[in-house]
Design an enzyme around this catalytic site. Structure first.
Site, PDB file in Angstrom:
ATOM      1  N   THR A 127       0.067   0.098  -5.681  1.00 31.77           N
ATOM      2  CA  THR A 127      -0.720   1.253  -5.248  1.00 31.77           C
ATOM      3  C   THR A 127      -1.717   1.591  -6.345  1.00 31.77           C
ATOM      4  O   THR A 127      -1.349   1.666  -7.509  1.00 31.77           O
ATOM      5  CB  THR A 127       0.209   2.467  -4.994  1.00 31.77           C
ATOM      6  OG1 THR A 127       1.185   2.104  -4.019  1.00 31.77           O
ATOM      7  CG2 THR A 127      -0.569   3.674  -4.510  1.00 31.77           C
ATOM      8  N   THR A 183       0.841  -1.193   0.000  1.00 28.20           N
ATOM      9  CA  THR A 183       0.000   0.000   0.000  1.00 28.20           C
ATOM     10  C   THR A 183       0.873   1.238   0.000  1.00 28.20           C
ATOM     11  O   THR A 183       2.090   1.135   0.065  1.00 28.20           O
ATOM     12  CB  THR A 183      -0.930   0.028   1.229  1.00 28.20           C
ATOM     13  OG1 THR A 183      -1.917   1.016   1.023  1.00 28.20           O
ATOM     14  CG2 THR A 183      -0.168   0.313   2.507  1.00 28.20           C
ATOM     15  N   CYS A 224       4.003   2.938  -8.751  1.00 29.04           N
ATOM     16  CA  CYS A 224       4.075   1.712  -7.939  1.00 29.04           C
ATOM     17  C   CYS A 224       2.943   0.748  -8.302  1.00 29.04           C
ATOM     18  O   CYS A 224       1.768   1.107  -8.213  1.00 29.04           O
ATOM     19  CB  CYS A 224       3.994   2.076  -6.455  1.00 29.04           C
ATOM     20  SG  CYS A 224       3.992   0.642  -5.361  1.00 29.04           S
ATOM     21  N   ALA A 270       0.749   6.126  -7.295  1.00 29.19           N
ATOM     22  CA  ALA A 270      -0.056   5.100  -7.964  1.00 29.19           C
ATOM     23  C   ALA A 270       0.313   4.951  -9.437  1.00 29.19           C
ATOM     24  O   ALA A 270       0.199   3.861 -10.004  1.00 29.19           O
ATOM     25  CB  ALA A 270      -1.541   5.422  -7.828  1.00 29.19           C
TER      26      ALA A 270
END
EC number: 3.4.25.2
Length: 180
Positions: free
Chosen positions: A169, A7, A166, A163
């Protein structure tokens, strides 16, 4: 068995506001198993906010312990964080938990780790999780060059940049701002 984890959580203090946000993705190994997991929680009627990364079950265990400490110490977030970190480091059961937490209130941002650390940042930015360095870098740039943005807007933009980079994410964000 592989753990469900990965996360990005980021917290920013800017112009008197403190906001925290996280993406919603949960993975099992290299597979996305859920697109919307709420990794930011309100405690003490929204006066304290908590974001977590790591093993979900471990994070919830720590969240419950932190909430107990908040109640024990009458909402004193820093004292509750220090006491949780002490327990986390010394308790045989808690020591095995694999998670990290960021806790914020209207005045403070704190990172709590299983190694007994309670860290207050120098630059008013904290991040944890797989995309944390991307989010932290983006947040630092926004604080320096986009001062017109609010703290929640900076959190959203930082998470969005993380996001985009990654794979652990996603763009399903939960963002909260601490209240007085």
């Amino acid at each position: 068995m592989e753990k469900i984890h990965a996360t990005t959580v980021v917290a920013i203090r800017h112009n008197g506001q403190i906001s925290i946000g996280a993406d919603g993705q949960a993975t099992l190994g290299n597979t996305v198993v859920k697109d919307y997991v709420k990794k930011v929680r309100k405690l003490m009627e929204g006066k304290v906010l908590c974001g977590f990364a790591g093993s979900t079950a471990d994070a919830f265990t720590l969240l419950e312990r932190f909430e107990e400490k908040l109640n024990t110490y009458a909402g004193n977030m820093k004292r509750a964080a220090i006491e949780l970190a002490k327990d986390w480091r010394t308790d045989r059961y808690l020591r095995k938990l694999e998670a990290m937490m960021i806790v914020v209130n209207k005045d403070e941002l704190l990172l709590i780790s299983g190694t007994g650390d309670v860290i207050e940042p120098d630059n008013d930015i904290l991040s944890i999780g797989s995309g944390s360095m991307y989010a932290q870098s983006a947040a630092a740039a926004l604080k320096k060059h986009a001062t017109h943005l609010s703290a929640p807007e900076m959190v959203r933009e930082s998470l969005s940049i993380a996001a985009d980079i990654c794979i652990y994410t996603n763009h399903n964000f939960v963002i909260e701002t601490a209240v007085a």
